[in-house]
Design a protein around this motif. Structure first.
Motif, PDB file in Angstrom:
ATOM      1  N   GLN A   1      39.986  27.322 125.880  1.00  0.00           N
ATOM      2  CA  GLN A   1      38.894  27.785 126.735  1.00  0.00           C
ATOM      3  C   GLN A   1      39.293  29.114 127.360  1.00  0.00           C
ATOM      4  OE1 GLN A   1      37.165  25.059 129.472  1.00  0.00           O
ATOM      5  NE2 GLN A   1      37.131  23.349 128.025  1.00  0.00           N
ATOM      6  N   VAL A   2      38.285  29.962 127.594  1.00  0.00           N
ATOM      7  CA  VAL A   2      38.522  31.281 128.178  1.00  0.00           C
ATOM      8  C   VAL A   2      37.630  31.440 129.405  1.00  0.00           C
ATOM      9  CG1 VAL A   2      38.433  33.779 127.815  1.00  0.00           C
ATOM     10  CG2 VAL A   2      39.104  32.267 125.926  1.00  0.00           C
ATOM     11  N   TYR A   3      38.224  31.858 130.519  1.00  0.00           N
ATOM     12  CA  TYR A   3      37.479  32.144 131.747  1.00  0.00           C
ATOM     13  C   TYR A   3      37.812  33.554 132.217  1.00  0.00           C
ATOM     14  CZ  TYR A   3      36.056  27.283 132.402  1.00  0.00           C
ATOM     15  OH  TYR A   3      35.480  26.051 132.257  1.00  0.00           O
ATOM     16  N   THR A   4      36.810  34.245 132.729  1.00  0.00           N
ATOM     17  CA  THR A   4      36.997  35.551 133.352  1.00  0.00           C
ATOM     18  C   THR A   4      36.669  35.413 134.831  1.00  0.00           C
ATOM     19  OG1 THR A   4      36.378  36.695 131.324  1.00  0.00           O
ATOM     20  CG2 THR A   4      36.285  37.968 133.360  1.00  0.00           C
ATOM     21  N   ILE A   5      37.536  35.918 135.696  1.00  0.00           N
ATOM     22  CA  ILE A   5      37.329  35.804 137.140  1.00  0.00           C
ATOM     23  C   ILE A   5      36.946  37.171 137.687  1.00  0.00           C
ATOM     24  CG2 ILE A   5      38.378  35.201 139.347  1.00  0.00           C
ATOM     25  CD1 ILE A   5      40.253  33.329 137.871  1.00  0.00           C
ATOM     26  N   LEU A   6      35.697  37.276 138.131  1.00  0.00           N
ATOM     27  CA  LEU A   6      35.190  38.501 138.745  1.00  0.00           C
ATOM     28  C   LEU A   6      34.600  38.140 140.106  1.00  0.00           C
ATOM     29  CD1 LEU A   6      33.565  40.104 135.572  1.00  0.00           C
ATOM     30  CD2 LEU A   6      35.747  40.731 136.626  1.00  0.00           C
ATOM     31  N   GLY A   7      33.665  38.938 140.598  1.00  0.00           N
ATOM     32  CA  GLY A   7      33.058  38.661 141.895  1.00  0.00           C
ATOM     33  C   GLY A   7      31.795  37.826 141.782  1.00  0.00           C
ATOM     34  N   PRO A   8      31.193  37.440 142.912  1.00  0.00           N
ATOM     35  CA  PRO A   8      29.994  36.593 142.888  1.00  0.00           C
ATOM     36  C   PRO A   8      28.794  37.256 142.222  1.00  0.00           C
ATOM     37  CG  PRO A   8      30.492  37.342 145.122  1.00  0.00           C
ATOM     38  CD  PRO A   8      31.671  37.696 144.283  1.00  0.00           C
ATOM     39  N   TRP A   9      28.733  38.601 142.234  1.00  0.00           N
ATOM     40  CA  TRP A   9      27.603  39.271 141.590  1.00  0.00           C
ATOM     41  C   TRP A   9      27.662  39.149 140.070  1.00  0.00           C
ATOM     42  CZ3 TRP A   9      27.776  44.399 144.908  1.00  0.00           C
ATOM     43  CH2 TRP A   9      27.225  44.145 146.169  1.00  0.00           C
ATOM     44  N   GLU A  10      28.849  39.025 139.510  1.00  0.00           N
ATOM     45  CA  GLU A  10      28.989  38.921 138.054  1.00  0.00           C
ATOM     46  C   GLU A  10      29.009  37.477 137.571  1.00  0.00           C
ATOM     47  OE1 GLU A  10      30.610  42.721 139.487  1.00  0.00           O
ATOM     48  OE2 GLU A  10      31.175  40.663 139.964  1.00  0.00           O
ATOM     49  N   SER A  11      28.998  36.518 138.469  1.00  0.00           N
ATOM     50  CA  SER A  11      29.189  35.116 138.100  1.00  0.00           C
ATOM     51  C   SER A  11      28.177  34.651 137.052  1.00  0.00           C
ATOM     52  CB  SER A  11      29.075  34.238 139.349  1.00  0.00           C
ATOM     53  OG  SER A  11      29.179  32.876 139.006  1.00  0.00           O
TER      54      SER A  11
ATOM     55  N   GLY B   1      39.688  39.864 138.354  1.00  0.00           N
ATOM     56  CA  GLY B   1      39.629  40.888 137.317  1.00  0.00           C
ATOM     57  C   GLY B   1      40.387  40.517 136.072  1.00  0.00           C
ATOM     58  N   THR B   2      40.782  39.254 135.935  1.00  0.00           N
ATOM     59  CA  THR B   2      41.520  38.835 134.742  1.00  0.00           C
ATOM     60  C   THR B   2      40.675  37.946 133.849  1.00  0.00           C
ATOM     61  OG1 THR B   2      42.475  36.995 136.011  1.00  0.00           O
ATOM     62  CG2 THR B   2      43.799  38.976 135.785  1.00  0.00           C
ATOM     63  N   ARG B   3      40.988  38.054 132.547  1.00  0.00           N
ATOM     64  CA  ARG B   3      40.441  37.124 131.561  1.00  0.00           C
ATOM     65  C   ARG B   3      41.592  36.222 131.151  1.00  0.00           C
ATOM     66  NH1 ARG B   3      38.727  40.428 128.094  1.00  0.00           N
ATOM     67  NH2 ARG B   3      36.497  40.370 128.570  1.00  0.00           N
ATOM     68  N   VAL B   4      41.385  34.898 131.277  1.00  0.00           N
ATOM     69  CA  VAL B   4      42.481  33.945 131.096  1.00  0.00           C
ATOM     70  C   VAL B   4      42.151  33.008 129.937  1.00  0.00           C
ATOM     71  CG1 VAL B   4      43.990  32.295 132.248  1.00  0.00           C
ATOM     72  CG2 VAL B   4      42.788  34.020 133.603  1.00  0.00           C
ATOM     73  N   THR B   5      43.142  32.822 129.069  1.00  0.00           N
ATOM     74  CA  THR B   5      42.999  31.873 127.961  1.00  0.00           C
ATOM     75  C   THR B   5      43.816  30.628 128.279  1.00  0.00           C
ATOM     76  OG1 THR B   5      42.776  33.694 126.393  1.00  0.00           O
ATOM     77  CG2 THR B   5      43.306  31.524 125.485  1.00  0.00           C
ATOM     78  N   PHE B   6      43.175  29.453 128.081  1.00  0.00           N
ATOM     79  CA  PHE B   6      43.824  28.169 128.374  1.00  0.00           C
ATOM     80  C   PHE B   6      43.883  27.354 127.088  1.00  0.00           C
ATOM     81  CE2 PHE B   6      41.565  29.567 132.153  1.00  0.00           C
ATOM     82  CZ  PHE B   6      42.516  29.439 133.163  1.00  0.00           C
ATOM     83  N   ASP B   7      45.019  26.723 126.847  1.00  0.00           N
ATOM     84  CA  ASP B   7      45.178  25.826 125.696  1.00  0.00           C
ATOM     85  C   ASP B   7      45.318  24.395 126.201  1.00  0.00           C
ATOM     86  OD1 ASP B   7      45.071  27.866 123.901  1.00  0.00           O
ATOM     87  OD2 ASP B   7      47.265  28.120 123.771  1.00  0.00           O
ATOM     88  N   GLY B   8      44.679  23.457 125.479  1.00  0.00           N
ATOM     89  CA  GLY B   8      44.772  22.050 125.849  1.00  0.00           C
ATOM     90  C   GLY B   8      44.460  21.161 124.680  1.00  0.00           C
ATOM     91  N   GLU B   9      44.517  19.865 124.895  1.00  0.00           N
ATOM     92  CA  GLU B   9      44.255  18.906 123.817  1.00  0.00           C
ATOM     93  C   GLU B   9      42.830  19.026 123.297  1.00  0.00           C
ATOM     94  OE1 GLU B   9      45.153  15.036 125.195  1.00  0.00           O
ATOM     95  OE2 GLU B   9      47.315  15.384 125.406  1.00  0.00           O
ATOM     96  N   ASN B  10      41.922  19.477 124.160  1.00  0.00           N
ATOM     97  CA  ASN B  10      40.515  19.593 123.762  1.00  0.00           C
ATOM     98  C   ASN B  10      40.184  20.970 123.200  1.00  0.00           C
ATOM     99  OD1 ASN B  10      39.936  16.969 124.601  1.00  0.00           O
ATOM    100  ND2 ASN B  10      39.668  17.639 126.715  1.00  0.00           N
ATOM    101  N   GLY B  11      41.219  21.779 122.883  1.00  0.00           N
ATOM    102  CA  GLY B  11      40.969  23.088 122.302  1.00  0.00           C
ATOM    103  C   GLY B  11      41.337  24.214 123.247  1.00  0.00           C
TER     104      GLY B  11
END
Length: 700
Positions: A648-658, A636-646
């Motif tokens: 990226q944002v991922y949201t983790i939900l269940g398999p039905w929302e994938s 249920g979280t939306r996660v922002t990641f920082d790295g050398e390549n810019g």
């Protein structure tokens, strides 16, 4: 216009001169003389009669009547019937013409036992005033009378046969094939499915005089092939030739015989279908035909023609080679792959290109900046493998080139040649490729298929991530991109000894439950696969709790949608399907009832879908945004990641929302599992490299 021209062309020169001179007396004398000497030459008489009718219709009618009298008196029934068919209306009234037709048919066929019964059955003697129907009856009778006892016929896809019996009571023919098969064919369908064979037809000779064909098989293979191709009078595939000569050329000697037979210079590939063969009248015609086809062909087809047809003649081979060499030198910059393929083709044809022209695989491998473009432009496997060999000796970065090639390669033999050196010298590159292929199999269907095939014999590959590999193998079997490999290569991997059963030996206790769930739900598995696999997992993990299901997380919106879908299935689609089954059942024999079987398949799908939905809803757990504190990554979280390549944002939900393309991950996915529990500032590995957790928030 063409029919009239043809008829006029049948007028002999002596008649033509008399007709041009309008010498009616001389025409009559010449006509009567020819009636006396050759009354069966109906084509000539009809042609002259038509020309004469333009001048004197009555005289033409009288002379045609004279011819008919002579044919009747001499009992020349076949030509008389043809005369009546074409010109009988000019000298007979309908009732008389009908009687003349019946008399001619009787004269032709009365000696046969079946004639009287068939003529009466069809009603040939009735309807004297309706000549159109009379001729229809004649045509049908002629078709039936063509199948007397002893007649050799052919039936599509079954070969030659003999008429053994004409059964008047059952109104059918007994047809017996040389393999012992017997069929009864009704009178009504005989003319449609049975074709009488001429005495010299290859299938008739095979039945009546097989020893002649066997002698040709041994002494003159090309002559036997000529008989086949010319008798059929159409281009034939090699499989069709093989079927026609079944019993003459045995399977064990087929390859040797076929190679010898088709070497004859008059055996050509059909210009419209390169897999079919034709016979041309002479070697010169053959060479002309080959060259004309070569000039019109696409480049890859020209390369194939050089290989297959170049042996016919040295000058022909040289012309082909020169044309291809000019094309390669001209297109080197735009089509480097084609240039390399042509170079290899010329070497194989023993007409190597001028080495001063810089378009050899060696030159391309050494200097071309975009080897991916070169590789993708080479259709011939041997030419690609030649380039791979040169790249390895000429380029320091050959491992990277090989990895790129593995995303493009489609032939398993070539994939072997690319992977072996990688495993020996740069195993870490192959490990990365392995993980990428398992993650995105649709990007390289051929290489992924090769990988799961070879994995059966490589335990180290199986134990890397057995559940993930299992899921992707089962996915591939149902994906459209893998259709060319499904039946022959992927499906066998589900059987005992294949990759899928061997993966079970590498499961851990933690993976067993997920593997069992995959086996239970995968649409790629039939019941006869599913049960043994489930049993094997439970046998290996006896403490596996069969009754405890893992929770399935989903948003409230998805839960409502799935409940609505289940309600629609239970209250609308399944009842409608049951009604469709009952309606289809009433249509007749269930074994041949397409509607019934389609409805049954639909029933199986709907029932399985409803069962799965019901099971999933029984273990569903709603994702509540209020439970997200932002302290760590949870479902249920939306996660922002920082790295050398810019970023990226991922949201983790269940398999039905994938929806990975939109950055929405199923909590059951490998990537999500590696992220759960991480906190702000932690370093993680994403598909594009190393990143740091920058922010965690609720998905809503």
């Amino acid at each position: 216009m063409s029919s009239k021209t043809t008829t006029r062309d049948a007028v002999p020169e002596d008649f033509r001169q008399l007709l041009d001179a309008n010498d009616l007396a001389a025409i009559e004398n010449e006509w009567l003389a020819r009636v006396d000497s050759a009354p069966e030459d109906v084509e000539v008489f009809v042609a002259v009669g038509e020309r004469l009718a333009e001048v004197d219709k009555d005289m033409a009618s009288i002379l045609l009547q004279t011819l008919d009298d002579e044919l009747e008196e001499r009992q020349i029934w076949g030509p008389r019937l043809e005369l009546l068919r074409r010109k009988g209306h000019t000298f007979f009234k309908p009732p008389e013409l009908h009687d003349a037709i019946v008399a001619s048919m009787s004269g032709l066929y009365a000696a046969r036992d079946s004639w009287e019964h068939l003529a009466d059955k069809i009603g040939l003697g009735k309807g004297k005033d309706d000549l159109r129907k009379t001729w229809q009856k004649v045509e049908r009778l002629e078709g039936l009378m063509a199948f007397e006892v002893g007649t050799i016929v052919t039936m599509k896809d079954k070969g030659a046969a003999r008429i053994e019996e004409v059964n008047l009571a059952l109104e059918n023919f007994l047809v017996k094939f040389d393999n012992g098969l017997e069929l009864r064919v009704g009178f009504g369908g005989a003319a449609k499915i049975l074709e009488p064979l001429a005495p010299d037809h290859i299938l008739r000779r095979k039945l009546e005089r097989p020893e002649e064909l066997e002698a040709l098989r041994d002494d003159d293979p090309s002559e036997l092939l000529r008989l086949v191709l010319q008798c059929e009078n159409r281009p034939l595939l090699s499989t069709e030739v093989k079927q026609i000569l079944e019993g003459i050329v045995s399977p064990s000697r087929w390859s040797r015989w076929w190679a010898a037979a088709r070497k004859h210079p008059q055996v050509l590939n059909d210009p419209k279908n390169k897999r079919a063969y034709i016979w041309v009248e002479s070697s010169e015609d053959a060479q002309d035909a080959v060259w004309q086809a070569f000039e019109k062909a696409a480049p890859q087809r020209q390369i194939e023609m050089l290989r297959r047809e170049g042996e016919r003649d040295e000058s022909l081979r040289r012309r082909m080679a020169d044309t291809l060499a000019r094309r390669a030198a001209h297109d080197r910059a735009k089509k480097p792959g084609l240039a390399a393929e042509i170079w290899v083709a010329l070497e194989r044809a023993d007409v190597p290109a001028d080495s001063s022209v810089d378009w050899s695989p060696h030159s391309l491998a050494s200097t071309h900046e975009d080897l991916r473009a070169v590789i993708s432009g080479i259709e011939d496997r041997i030419a690609r493998e030649r380039l791979y060999e040169v790249v390895r000796t000429q380029r320091d970065n050959w491992p990277e080139v090989y990895v790129q090639a593995l995303w493009l390669e489609t032939d398993a033999r070539s994939i072997d040649k690319l992977v072996e050196p990688l495993l020996e010298a740069h195993g870490e590159l192959f490990d990365q490729l392995f993980d990428q292929l398992v993650s995105q199999p649709r990007k390289a269907p051929a290489t992924f298929t090769w990988l799961v095939e070879r994995a059966a014999e490589r335990p180290a590959w199986l134990e890397r991530n057995p559940v993930r590999l299992m899921n992707q193998l089962l996915f591939a079997i149902t994906a459209d991109e893998f259709a060319p490999y499904r039946a022959a290569r992927l499906a066998p991997l589900l059987e005992s000894g294949g990759t899928l059963p061997r993966l079970l030996d590498h499961l851990t206790e933690d993976q067993a439950s997920a593997a069992l769930d995959t086996v239970k739900k995968s649409p790629a598995l039939e019941d006869y696969h599913r049960q043994p696999l489930s049993n094997a997992i439970r046998l290996r993990f006896p403490n596996l709790d069969k009754d405890t299901e893992q929770p399935l997380y989903a948003t409230q919106a998805q839960i409502r949608a799935k409940r609505a879908e289940l309600k629609q299935l239970a209250e609308e689609e399944i009842p409608e399907n049951r009604a469709a089954i009952e309606s289809a059942r009433e249509l007749g024999d269930l074994r041949e009832n397409f509607e019934y079987h389609a409805a049954r398949r639909r029933h199986e799908y709907l029932s399985a879908r409803a069962t799965n939905l019901n099971e999933d809803l029984s273990r569903v757990r709603p994702i509540d945004a209020k439970n997200v504190t932002g302290e760590e990554i949870v479902i249920g979280t939306r996660v922002t990641f920082d790295g050398e390549n810019g970023t990226q944002v991922y949201t983790i939900l269940g398999p039905w929302e994938s929806d990975p393309d939109q950055g929405v991950l199923s909590n059951e996915s490998d990537l999500a599992q590696s992220l759960l529990g991480k906190t702000k500032g932690d370093e993680v590995m994403l598909p594009d490299g190393a990143f740091t957790v920058a922010a965690i928030e609720a998905w809503e």
